[in-house]
Design an enzyme around this catalytic site. Structure first.
Site, PDB file in Angstrom:
ATOM      1  CD  GLU A 194     -51.341  70.306 -25.818  1.00 12.93           C
ATOM      2  OE1 GLU A 194     -50.602  71.180 -26.313  1.00 12.93           O
ATOM      3  OE2 GLU A 194     -52.523  70.490 -25.553  1.00 12.93           O
ATOM      4  CE1 TYR A 231     -44.608  65.693   5.564  1.00 11.51           C
ATOM      5  CE2 TYR A 231     -45.107  67.570   4.176  1.00 11.51           C
ATOM      6  CZ  TYR A 231     -45.522  66.574   5.018  1.00 11.51           C
ATOM      7  OH  TYR A 231     -46.844  66.440   5.304  1.00 11.51           O
TER       8      TYR A 231
HETATM    9  P1  13P Z   1     -52.652  64.110 -27.578  1.00 11.70           P
HETATM   10  O1  13P Z   1     -53.395  62.778 -27.677  1.00 11.70           O
HETATM   11  O2  13P Z   1     -52.322  64.679 -28.913  1.00 11.70           O
HETATM   12  O3  13P Z   1     -51.465  63.963 -26.668  1.00 11.70           O
HETATM   13  O4  13P Z   1     -53.625  65.176 -26.930  1.00 11.70           O
HETATM   14  C1  13P Z   1     -54.255  64.979 -25.703  1.00 11.70           C
HETATM   15  C2  13P Z   1     -54.397  66.237 -24.924  1.00 11.70           C
HETATM   16  O5  13P Z   1     -54.667  66.177 -23.748  1.00 11.70           O
HETATM   17  C3  13P Z   1     -54.199  67.548 -25.575  1.00 11.70           C
HETATM   18  O6  13P Z   1     -54.046  68.552 -24.625  1.00 11.70           O
END
Ligand code: 13P
Length: 229
Positions: free
Chosen positions: A74, A211
């Site tokens: 990601e 807050y």
């Molecule tokens: P990664 O291990 O590549 O970070 O992926 C995990 C994940 O949640 C993909 O959306």
């Protein structure tokens, strides 16, 4: 590697482990990034958090080039959010159960409870579904995060933002808690929502009192964090 970078990497690993030990996330799902130098640091892909070490964290440039392990799948949305949002330094993604359940119905959470205001507006939006790791998912996330510190990802999970690692983790817990309350409230039917006028008062009150900002105000990732009295 400077001492500050080593410290940031260490705290990133600790934050990932907390994500799982608190029940917010499961297995190797989720990922974490923090602004650093001329780019950002990001968790490696598919590595269990309990064996992850500070040196496994990947140093990535804004153009997507990197040194070390394969970065999180990601990395695009981490990169794009950090570039688009100078107000935050940390992006946390996880598959927390209640937030993901609501996201599986593509529901945007309305102002059924005043704490929706800590995300920055009258709704906690749900981004349209797109395949994980794609530019389309990043684009959808950026849209859902407009003027917000968090969003749901359709049939996927949630993203929470913060100025610090602690603030992003705190926000993720708030998102999960609200999603859980919302689901529970929906058992009795769709709950009524607070008016836009009331939410404007809530948000103004939150800003005035700091807050619900949690650890947000306590400093950046690379400096010692002074505490307020
Ligand atoms: P990664 O291990 O590549 O970070 O992926 C995990 C994940 O949640 C993909 O959306």
């Amino acid at each position: 590697m400077t001492e500050a970078e080593r410290d940031l990497r260490t705290r990133m690993v600790e934050t990932c482990r907390k994500m799982n030990s608190t029940g917010l996330n499961q297995g190797t799902a989720g990922n974490l990034s923090a602004r650093h130098g001329d780019g950002f640091l990001i968790t490696p892909s598919s590595m269990p958090y309990d064996i992850m070490q500070p040196e496994d964290i990947v140093d990535m440039a804004w153009d997507g080039t990197y040194a070390g392990r394969r970065p999180s799948s990601e990395w695009r949305f981490h990169r794009d959010i950090l570039k688009a949002r100078p107000d935050v330094d940390v992006v946390l993604h996880c598959h927390s159960t209640y937030a993901t359940s609501v996201a599986c119905h593509h529901r945007t959470i309305p102002a059924f409870h005043y704490m929706v205001g800590v995300m920055g507006g009258t709704t906690l939006r749900c981004a349209a579904y797109a395949t994980f790791g794609t530019q389309a998912l990043s684009d959808a996330a950026i849209e859902a995060l407009q003027d917000r510190k968090a969003c749901l990802l359709g049939q996927h999970g949630q993203i929470s933002l913060g100025k610090t690692l602690d603030a992003a983790l705190w926000m993720a817990v708030e998102v999960e808690t609200l999603a859980r309350m919302y689901q529970q409230a929906c058992v009795l039917g769709e709950p009524p929502v607070l008016s836009d006028e009331e939410m404007a008062r809530v948000i103004a009150q939150m800003q005035r009192m700091s807050y619900g900002l949690g650890p947000e105000e306590e400093g950046s990732n690379d400096v010692a964090r002074p505490r307020k009295a």
